[in-house]
Design an enzyme around this catalytic site. Structure first.
Site, short mmCIF file in Angstrom:
data_model
loop_
_atom_site.label_atom_id
_atom_site.label_comp_id
_atom_site.label_asym_id
_atom_site.label_seq_id
_atom_site.Cartn_x
_atom_site.Cartn_y
_atom_site.Cartn_z
CG HIS A 85 -0.22 0.08 2.53
ND1 HIS A 85 0.40 -1.02 3.08
CD2 HIS A 85 -0.02 1.10 3.40
CE1 HIS A 85 0.96 -0.68 4.24
NE2 HIS A 85 0.72 0.60 4.45
CG ASP B 164 1.34 5.01 4.86
OD1 ASP B 164 0.94 3.83 4.98
OD2 ASP B 164 2.46 5.38 5.25
CG HIS C 41 5.00 1.02 2.99
ND1 HIS C 41 4.46 2.18 2.47
CD2 HIS C 41 4.43 0.87 4.22
CE1 HIS C 41 3.61 2.71 3.33
NE2 HIS C 41 3.56 1.93 4.40
NE ARG D 12 2.32 6.19 8.95
CZ ARG D 12 1.28 5.41 8.65
NH1 ARG D 12 1.47 4.16 8.31
NH2 ARG D 12 0.05 5.88 8.74
#
Length: 366
Positions: free
Chosen positions: A164, A166, A320, A335
């Protein structure tokens, strides 16, 4: 630098994350849920102006690269590790160079970074307005941070192991994105630290590997990206929803504003359909592209985390996925994701290979 202005209605106003302490310890130590899902409302996101810091970089990225002790390109297509610098010590020209390097190499890695969550937020905020997730758990006083957290309760953790980009359903999805891992799983033989690697794939390389006819067709297409399923799951599982969920139309091929290179921009998590094609035909096309992303090993880099390692990637030009091979052990990181521009396709932009070949020819004629 200081932290961004906090939303006015954050939950648990009595709580503050201490400097130098992982929220994994401090939030639970205060008797609160972590990650925290206490509901609060945010205004819907609106388009904002954005200028990529990489546009101000030196052409040779000399401010940054002259300060490092070593530069290791982990694969030909994607991934570079820098050694000998601390992110907290970088000046603005070095940060601009870093943004350009991330834009070119897809993901940049640094080990042994001495920065706490407050410094991570301050660093990331230099690159753009920080995204607050519509439904993911947060740190109560630091809502821009998305905790990456799985432990013995993550019985369905493998369902998250999907390639995907984000929150691609947003009007302005994140660009440069920063993840620091502070707790790694002891899932190896004899309880050794092992597991939980992350893999990135290059959207530039995958796109230019396609046939010219397919690339030309893809450049005429747009796709619907949706946050509705994610929102429905949050409500179904007693989570929280902070904004009205949205669906957004983005080009299937987008142009990176710093490199000027074209990259494939669809992903299995959030892309729901190709606009204007019969669903059966569009689904076959999307499935073919998803398989190319997942199975194009020559376009991927796999990163083995160490404590306090940082990955900074360009969410516009990479895909990723995390490897969930460590159940029931604990893995934790933080993150932070600055938002970038609204995705666009410049019809005059080129593939990475075309642009680099053109640059080489120009240099020969000088």
């Amino acid at each position: 630098m200081s932290l961004p202005e906090r939303p006015a209605n954050l939950p648990h106003p009595e709580y503050q994350t201490p400097r130098g302490v992982s929220p994994l310890q401090s939030v639970r130590g205060a008797g609160l849920e972590y990650p925290n899902y206490t509901p609060f409302k945010l205004p819907n996101l609106a388009l904002k102006s954005f200028t990529d810091r990489g546009l101000s970089a030196h052409p040779e990225k000399s401010s940054l690269l002259s300060a490092v002790s070593s530069i290791t390109h982990l694969t030909p297509e994607i991934g570079t590790e820098l050694s000998g610098i601390q992110l907290t010590a970088l000046n603005d020209p070095q940060k601009n160079d870093l943004a350009a390097l991330v834009a070119e190499r897809g993901v940049v890695f640094l080990r042994d970074q001495d920065l706490d969550v407050h410094q991570q937020i301050e660093f990331a905020a230099y690159f753009g307005a920080l995204h607050i997730h519509q439904m993911a758990g947060i740190i109560p006083d630091l809502p821009w941070v998305h905790p990456i957290y799985k432990d013995e309760t993550a019985v369905n953790g493998r369902s998250h192991q999907i390639w995907h980009s984000d929150v691609s359903y947003e009007l302005q999805p994140p660009g440069l994105t920063m993840l620091r891992m502070d707790t790694l799983p002891h899932a190896g033989p004899g309880g050794g630290v092992a597991g939980g690697d992350t893999i990135w794939a290059s959207g530039y390389a995958i796109y230019e590997s396609l046939s010219p006819k397919l690339r030309a067709f893809l450049e005429t297409l747009e796709a619907k990206h949706s946050g509705l399923e994610q929102a429905e799951k949050a409500l179904r599982t007693n989570g929280c929803l902070r904004r009205d969920p949205i669906e957004t139309i983005h080009p299937v091929v987008r142009t990176h504003p710093v490199t000027g290179w074209k990259t494939l921009y669809i992903n299995e998590n959030f892309t729901k359909e190709i606009v204007g094609l019969e669903k059966r035909v569009g689904d076959i096309l999307l499935d073919t592209l998803y398989r190319t992303i997942a199975e194009g090993y020559e376009f991927q880099v796999r990163w083995k985390w160490t404590p306090n390692a940082v990955a900074i990637w360009d969410n516009r030009a990479t895909f990723h996925t995390g490897i969930f091979d460590y159940f029931p052990h604990l893995r934790h990181g933080l993150r932070v994701a600055p938002q970038a521009e609204k995705p666009y396709l410049d019809p005059n932009s080129k593939t990475r290979r075309e642009a680099l070949q053109e640059k080489m020819e120009d240099e020969k004629t000088v």
